[in-house]
Design an enzyme around this catalytic site. Structure first.
Site, PDB file in Angstrom:
ATOM      1  N   ASP A  46     -10.945   2.891   4.002  1.00 27.32           N
ATOM      2  CA  ASP A  46     -11.314   1.789   3.903  1.00 27.32           C
ATOM      3  C   ASP A  46     -12.846   1.362   3.840  1.00 27.32           C
ATOM      4  O   ASP A  46     -13.354   0.109   3.517  1.00 27.32           O
ATOM      5  CB  ASP A  46     -10.814   0.619   5.170  1.00 27.32           C
ATOM      6  N   GLN A  58      -4.449  -1.403   9.575  1.00 28.96           N
ATOM      7  CA  GLN A  58      -4.451  -2.676   8.791  1.00 28.96           C
ATOM      8  C   GLN A  58      -5.232  -3.773   9.832  1.00 28.96           C
ATOM      9  O   GLN A  58      -4.560  -3.784  11.121  1.00 28.96           O
ATOM     10  CB  GLN A  58      -3.164  -3.123   8.566  1.00 28.96           C
ATOM     11  N   LYS A  79       0.746  -1.177  -0.006  1.00 36.03           N
ATOM     12  CA  LYS A  79       0.016   0.153   0.265  1.00 36.03           C
ATOM     13  C   LYS A  79       0.771   1.029   0.014  1.00 36.03           C
ATOM     14  O   LYS A  79       0.697   2.144  -0.638  1.00 36.03           O
ATOM     15  CB  LYS A  79      -1.080  -0.152   1.148  1.00 36.03           C
TER      16      LYS A  79
END
Ligand code: NAD
Length: 299
Positions: free
Chosen positions: A125, A102, A58
């Site tokens: 997200d 994460q 990422k």
């Protein structure tokens, strides 16, 4: 084998490359016009090797798109209060337009509370309950990256999805449920199947669009797929075959030559996920920097 006759292979890797190029051009334009650079903060807790690989990928892609990348690696012993304090700081930092924590988090941390501590307009997200609610009620929202990528591939292949019969296998909060909502918003007739669904093969045979996110290798056999259907395989499963470890999807790809089109695994949905994370970061930047109506129009 990544071969089949008849069905077109949907090249998610090529599509994602094109999307990242468009995002990078937009980042250049933003910098030229406003002097600002969209920024994404990624928070990793602990030493899980798979999470570290995802976070590095990422970060690499964020930088490749010309965005700012802010990386935070916290020890596994971090407390809930310390993690919340970091999120508070990131929420109020104007250089940070997107925040991603994460997952999975170590068991002593309350993942739901952590996700809901991210400012909804920085929740790239799309897991915050406010963004889930916005999606559910048809309001502009930050949408989970994997289903957003699936929708882009479907629209690129099919154009207008209105009236199409779609079946989604899987009802997780990060793939299945938001995928179903996105298809509903495109005026599909949507059925969500899951582990307790009866006669799932028969149900799948009715689908013009079949999205599979079960995490079960080769669950969907060729005879589950309607001739001419478009199949999106989200599954990522590591299996041992002939003494070698390899990644396979949830669909028996080689048996689907009668589909109109299908995503391979790897090289289908996977590359779209990070590209859509960058797309969401750009959306978040617009929401935070352009007048509200203009920002939502350019979504
Ligand atoms: P999950 O375990 O949270 O949910 C799986 C869902 O599939 C559940 O709703 C379950 O009821 C259903 N299911 C499981 N086995 C089934 C069966 N035999 N028949 C019918 N339904 C079944 O998983 P998830 O997080 O939604 O991920 C699903 C898959 O997608 C996994 O393989 C995961 O690795 C993959 N994934 C890929 C990406 C990507 O970027 N390509 C991103 C996220 C998840």
């Amino acid at each position: 084998m990544d071969t089949l006759s008849g069905a077109a292979r949907i090249d998610g890797k090529a599509f994602a490359t094109g999307l990242v190029q468009r995002i990078a051009s937009e980042v250049v334009r933003i910098r030229e016009e406003s002097g600002a650079t969209p920024g994404l903060a990624v928070v990793l807790v602990g030493e899980d090797p798979a999470s570290a690989i995802y976070v590095n990928a990422k970060r690499r892609e964020t930088l490749a798109a010309g965005m700012e990348s802010f990386a935070f690696h916290l020890p596994v012993s971090v407390t809930q209060a310390e993690l919340m304090a970091l999120l508070d700081d990131l929420n109020s930092d104007s250089r940070v337009n997107g925040i991603l924590v994460q997952l999975p988090l170590p068991a002593h941390l309350d993942a739901r509370a952590v996700i809901n501590a991210i400012a909804p307009d920085k929740d790239v997200d799309g897991f915050h309950v406010v963004n889930a609610g916005r999606l559910f009620t048809g309001q502009p929202s930050l949408v989970p990256c994997t289903p957003l990528g699936c929708l882009m591939l479907l629209k690129n292949r099919l154009g207008d999805l209105t009236g199409m019969k779609a079946v989604v296998i899987g009802k997780s909060n990060i793939v299945g449920k938001p995928m179903a909502q996105l298809l509903l918003a495109e005026n599909c007739t949507v059925t969500v199947a899951h582990i307790q669904t009866r006669n799932i093969a028969d149900l799948c045979r009715t689908a013009e669009i079949l999205v599979v996110a079960a995490g079960s290798p080769h669950l969907v056999r060729g005879d589950w797929v309607k001739p001419g259907a478009v199949v999106i395989d989200v599954g990522i499963n590591r299996v041992e075959r002939d003494g070698r470890s390899r990644i396979v999807g949830d669909v028996a790809f080689e048996e689907c030559g009668h589909a109109a089109a299908i995503t391979p695994v790897p090289g289908g949905v996977g590359p779209m996920t990070i590209a859509c994370l960058l797309e969401n970061t750009l959306t978040a930047w617009r929401w935070q920097n352009l007048p509200r109506s203009q920002a939502r129009d350019t979504q």
